[in-house]
Design an enzyme around this catalytic site. Structure first.
Site, PDB file in Angstrom:
ATOM      1  N   ARG A   1       0.823  -1.219   0.000  1.00 41.95           N
ATOM      2  CA  ARG A   1       0.000   0.000   0.000  1.00 41.95           C
ATOM      3  C   ARG A   1       0.853   1.264   0.000  1.00 41.95           C
ATOM      4  O   ARG A   1       0.421   2.293  -0.516  1.00 41.95           O
ATOM      5  CB  ARG A   1      -0.995  -0.028   1.160  1.00 41.95           C
ATOM      6  CG  ARG A   1      -1.959  -1.204   1.016  1.00 41.95           C
ATOM      7  CD  ARG A   1      -3.077  -1.259   2.021  1.00 41.95           C
ATOM      8  NE  ARG A   1      -2.668  -1.136   3.409  1.00 41.95           N
ATOM      9  CZ  ARG A   1      -3.525  -1.043   4.417  1.00 41.95           C
ATOM     10  NH1 ARG A   1      -4.824  -1.042   4.187  1.00 41.95           N
ATOM     11  NH2 ARG A   1      -3.086  -0.941   5.651  1.00 41.95           N
TER      12      ARG A   1
ATOM     13  N   GLU B   1       7.374  -9.270  16.592  1.00 44.32           N
ATOM     14  CA  GLU B   1       6.969  -9.766  17.910  1.00 44.32           C
ATOM     15  C   GLU B   1       7.335 -11.237  18.064  1.00 44.32           C
ATOM     16  O   GLU B   1       7.819 -11.659  19.103  1.00 44.32           O
ATOM     17  CB  GLU B   1       5.458  -9.573  18.098  1.00 44.32           C
ATOM     18  CG  GLU B   1       4.990  -9.896  19.490  1.00 44.32           C
ATOM     19  CD  GLU B   1       3.517  -9.593  19.692  1.00 44.32           C
ATOM     20  OE1 GLU B   1       3.020  -9.903  20.782  1.00 44.32           O
ATOM     21  OE2 GLU B   1       2.872  -9.069  18.769  1.00 44.32           O
TER      22      GLU B   1
END
Length: 170
Positions: free
Chosen positions: A58, A95
Site C-alpha cells: 500500500r 513480535e
C-alpha cells in the site's frame, strides 16, 4: 478534509484479533485521494527530498503518486525474492520472529535526501528497518509520512528524532 471517514475498520482480517484499516474507500474517492496526495507532496517538498521510498504494497500506491507529483525519484522496498537485481538486505525483529526488507543496490545514493511514505504506522518495525537501509547507503532521512498512525500500538516517542507527518491518528 477528514480523511478518517474514508478508512474502514475490518475486524479479524487477515487473522482473528486484528482490526485492519482498509484504505481502499479513500483510494476510490477522487477528491479524498487528491487531497491526501497533495498533503504528502507538500511535506516532501518542505523536507527538500529528492527521493521518496515506500514499502510494499500500500505504500507504493501513495508514494508513486507523490513521486510523480513532486518530480522526485521513487525507490521500492520489498520483501525477499521480489527484486530482480542485486539487493541491500536488512533483517529486523517482529513480535514473534524476524523479517527482511530489501532495496536494489544503487537505487539510494550517498547524499540523497529521503522521505519515507507508508499508509499505516503500527509497531514501527518496518519503518525502523527502512531507515537503517537508507542510512546504510549514505543517504539521509529528511522525513517520514504516514496516512494513519495507530498510536495504541507503539511508544509515543517512536520516531521522535525524525520529522514525521501523520494525516490521521487513532
Amino acid at each position: 478534509m477528514d480523511l478518517k471517514k474514508y478508512i474502514l475498520d475490518v475486524q479479524d482480517f487477515p487473522k482473528p484479533g486484528v482490526n485492519f484499516k482498509d484504505i481502499t474507500p479513500l483510494l476510490n474517492d477522487a477528491e479524498a485521494f487528491h487531497f491526501m496526495i497533495e498533503e504528502i507532496s507538500k511535506f516532501v517538498k518542505e523536507c527538500g527530498a529528492n527521493v521518496v521510498v515506500a514499502p510494499e504494497a500500500r505504500g507504493f500506491l501513495l508514494a508513486s503518486a507523490v513521486a510523480f507529483n513532486t518530480k522526485t525519484r521513487f525507490v521500492l522496498v520489498r520483501k525477499p525474492g521480489k527484486l530482480p537485481r542485486e539487493v541491500i538486505d536488512i533483517e529486523y525483529s517482529l513480535e514473534y520472529g524476524t523479517n527482511h526488507q530489501q532495496i536494489h543496490k544503487g537505487d539510494i545514493k550517498p547524499g540523497d535526501q529521503v522521505v519515507i511514505i507508508d499508509d499505516v504506522l503500527a509497531t514501527g518495525g518496518t519503518i525502523e528497518a527502512i531507515i537503517k537501509l537508507i542510512s546504510s547507503e549514505g543517504a539521509e532521512v529528511k522525513g517520514i509520512s504516514f496516512l494513519a498512525d495507530l498510536t495504541y500500538l507503539h511508544d509515543e516517542k517512536l520516531l521522535s528524532e525524525y520529522n514525521v507527518q501523520k494525516l490521521i491518528k487513532y
